[in-house]
Design a protein around this motif. Sequence first.
Motif, PDB file in Angstrom:
ATOM      1  N   VAL A 250     -18.433  20.894  -9.311  1.00  0.00           N
ATOM      2  CA  VAL A 250     -18.988  20.124  -8.191  1.00  0.00           C
ATOM      3  C   VAL A 250     -18.960  20.952  -6.909  1.00  0.00           C
ATOM      4  N   ALA A 251     -17.817  21.571  -6.606  1.00  0.00           N
ATOM      5  CA  ALA A 251     -17.689  22.350  -5.368  1.00  0.00           C
ATOM      6  C   ALA A 251     -18.588  23.585  -5.392  1.00  0.00           C
ATOM      7  N   ALA A 252     -18.644  24.273  -6.529  1.00  0.00           N
ATOM      8  CA  ALA A 252     -19.480  25.474  -6.621  1.00  0.00           C
ATOM      9  C   ALA A 252     -20.960  25.112  -6.513  1.00  0.00           C
ATOM     10  N   SER A 253     -21.359  24.001  -7.089  1.00  0.00           N
ATOM     11  CA  SER A 253     -22.764  23.566  -6.986  1.00  0.00           C
ATOM     12  C   SER A 253     -23.142  23.298  -5.540  1.00  0.00           C
ATOM     13  N   LYS A 254     -22.279  22.591  -4.827  1.00  0.00           N
ATOM     14  CA  LYS A 254     -22.563  22.293  -3.414  1.00  0.00           C
ATOM     15  C   LYS A 254     -22.597  23.567  -2.586  1.00  0.00           C
ATOM     16  N   THR A 255     -21.658  24.463  -2.836  1.00  0.00           N
ATOM     17  CA  THR A 255     -21.603  25.705  -2.073  1.00  0.00           C
ATOM     18  C   THR A 255     -22.810  26.586  -2.389  1.00  0.00           C
ATOM     19  N   TYR A 256     -23.211  26.634  -3.654  1.00  0.00           N
ATOM     20  CA  TYR A 256     -24.391  27.414  -4.025  1.00  0.00           C
ATOM     21  C   TYR A 256     -25.639  26.831  -3.377  1.00  0.00           C
ATOM     22  N   GLY A 257     -25.748  25.523  -3.377  1.00  0.00           N
ATOM     23  CA  GLY A 257     -26.883  24.877  -2.711  1.00  0.00           C
ATOM     24  C   GLY A 257     -26.925  25.203  -1.228  1.00  0.00           C
ATOM     25  N   ASP A 258     -25.760  25.227  -0.608  1.00  0.00           N
ATOM     26  CA  ASP A 258     -25.683  25.594   0.808  1.00  0.00           C
ATOM     27  C   ASP A 258     -26.081  27.057   1.004  1.00  0.00           C
ATOM     28  N   ALA A 259     -25.660  27.916   0.083  1.00  0.00           N
ATOM     29  CA  ALA A 259     -25.957  29.346   0.195  1.00  0.00           C
ATOM     30  C   ALA A 259     -27.451  29.623   0.065  1.00  0.00           C
ATOM     31  N   ILE A 260     -28.156  28.803  -0.681  1.00  0.00           N
ATOM     32  CA  ILE A 260     -29.599  29.005  -0.853  1.00  0.00           C
ATOM     33  C   ILE A 260     -30.339  28.815   0.466  1.00  0.00           C
ATOM     34  N   VAL A 261     -29.896  27.862   1.273  1.00  0.00           N
ATOM     35  CA  VAL A 261     -30.633  27.529   2.495  1.00  0.00           C
ATOM     36  C   VAL A 261     -29.967  28.036   3.771  1.00  0.00           C
ATOM     37  N   ASN A 262     -28.768  28.600   3.694  1.00  0.00           N
ATOM     38  CA  ASN A 262     -28.063  29.100   4.872  1.00  0.00           C
ATOM     39  C   ASN A 262     -27.621  30.534   4.665  1.00  0.00           C
ATOM     40  N   SER A 263     -27.469  31.233   5.777  1.00  0.00           N
ATOM     41  CA  SER A 263     -26.997  32.614   5.715  1.00  0.00           C
ATOM     42  C   SER A 263     -25.551  32.744   6.187  1.00  0.00           C
ATOM     43  N   GLU A 264     -24.995  31.671   6.674  1.00  0.00           N
ATOM     44  CA  GLU A 264     -23.640  31.703   7.210  1.00  0.00           C
ATOM     45  C   GLU A 264     -22.690  31.002   6.235  1.00  0.00           C
ATOM     46  N   PRO A 265     -21.816  31.765   5.588  1.00  0.00           N
ATOM     47  CA  PRO A 265     -20.884  31.154   4.630  1.00  0.00           C
ATOM     48  C   PRO A 265     -19.915  30.190   5.312  1.00  0.00           C
ATOM     49  N   LYS A 266     -19.582  29.145   4.610  1.00  0.00           N
ATOM     50  CA  LYS A 266     -18.575  28.192   5.087  1.00  0.00           C
ATOM     51  C   LYS A 266     -17.249  28.589   4.444  1.00  0.00           C
ATOM     52  N   MET A 267     -16.403  29.209   5.226  1.00  0.00           N
ATOM     53  CA  MET A 267     -15.166  29.779   4.696  1.00  0.00           C
ATOM     54  C   MET A 267     -14.244  28.756   4.036  1.00  0.00           C
ATOM     55  N   PRO A 268     -14.055  27.551   4.588  1.00  0.00           N
ATOM     56  CA  PRO A 268     -13.158  26.602   3.897  1.00  0.00           C
ATOM     57  C   PRO A 268     -13.621  26.279   2.475  1.00  0.00           C
ATOM     58  N   GLU A 269     -14.930  26.181   2.284  1.00  0.00           N
ATOM     59  CA  GLU A 269     -15.447  25.888   0.942  1.00  0.00           C
ATOM     60  C   GLU A 269     -15.196  27.057  -0.016  1.00  0.00           C
ATOM     61  N   LEU A 270     -15.397  28.275   0.479  1.00  0.00           N
ATOM     62  CA  LEU A 270     -15.142  29.456  -0.360  1.00  0.00           C
ATOM     63  C   LEU A 270     -13.656  29.588  -0.698  1.00  0.00           C
ATOM     64  N   VAL A 271     -12.806  29.306   0.274  1.00  0.00           N
ATOM     65  CA  VAL A 271     -11.363  29.377   0.033  1.00  0.00           C
ATOM     66  C   VAL A 271     -10.956  28.339  -1.006  1.00  0.00           C
ATOM     67  N   ASP A 272     -11.528  27.137  -0.920  1.00  0.00           N
ATOM     68  CA  ASP A 272     -11.228  26.103  -1.920  1.00  0.00           C
ATOM     69  C   ASP A 272     -11.638  26.560  -3.316  1.00  0.00           C
ATOM     70  N   LEU A 273     -12.795  27.212  -3.418  1.00  0.00           N
ATOM     71  CA  LEU A 273     -13.250  27.706  -4.720  1.00  0.00           C
ATOM     72  C   LEU A 273     -12.305  28.776  -5.260  1.00  0.00           C
ATOM     73  N   TYR A 274     -11.892  29.698  -4.392  1.00  0.00           N
ATOM     74  CA  TYR A 274     -10.952  30.734  -4.833  1.00  0.00           C
ATOM     75  C   TYR A 274      -9.617  30.122  -5.257  1.00  0.00           C
ATOM     76  N   ALA A 275      -9.196  29.061  -4.588  1.00  0.00           N
ATOM     77  CA  ALA A 275      -7.957  28.378  -4.978  1.00  0.00           C
ATOM     78  C   ALA A 275      -8.103  27.772  -6.381  1.00  0.00           C
ATOM     79  N   MET A 276      -9.258  27.210  -6.669  1.00  0.00           N
ATOM     80  CA  MET A 276      -9.485  26.638  -7.998  1.00  0.00           C
ATOM     81  C   MET A 276      -9.478  27.730  -9.072  1.00  0.00           C
ATOM     82  N   VAL A 277     -10.047  28.877  -8.758  1.00  0.00           N
ATOM     83  CA  VAL A 277     -10.047  29.993  -9.706  1.00  0.00           C
ATOM     84  C   VAL A 277      -8.604  30.428  -9.978  1.00  0.00           C
ATOM     85  N   SER A 278      -7.799  30.475  -8.948  1.00  0.00           N
ATOM     86  CA  SER A 278      -6.391  30.851  -9.129  1.00  0.00           C
ATOM     87  C   SER A 278      -5.648  29.824  -9.972  1.00  0.00           C
TER      88      SER A 278
END
Length: 148
Positions: A55-83
């Motif tokens: 769910v989080a990766a889908s939302k972040t990927y959708g955001d990445a398609i239309v934006n050029s500025e990464p949202k760091m809290p979302e990326l950090v949450d994804l990295y936490a899930m990977v860990s």
Amino acid sequence: MEVAYVSAISALAGSVIGGLTSGYTTWLTQRTQARAGMIAHDLARREDLIRDFIVAASKTYGDAIVNSEPKMPELVDLYAMVSRMRVLNMPRSVACAEGVMTAIIDTYFAPNRTVADIRELLKKGGAVDPLKDFSEAARQELGAFASL
């Protein structure tokens, strides 16, 4: 008189053996049930983690398609899930999740796309699903874990 002793000792030994067998069977049953409960709990934790990551990766990927500025809290949450997947010993899912993370970051640095661009990409057979390999790896690992 010896016959009476032999008969009493035999009865006593039979009672002890029957009691020990009953106690051992009860212990073994409870141990098996506890192990099954732990496996079910661990499986549920893994399923929740995989669902949350998708769910989080889908939302972040959708955001990445239309934006050029990464949202760091979302990326950090994804990295936490990977860990957390690493902690739960899900090596293939971790490898695929890291690929998803790379695809998301690369998408942020690619030119923004419109819905029409995505439609054209789909018509040409282009890949827009970075989660496909992850989903398949997670399904296989969950299936292997559930069969324990």
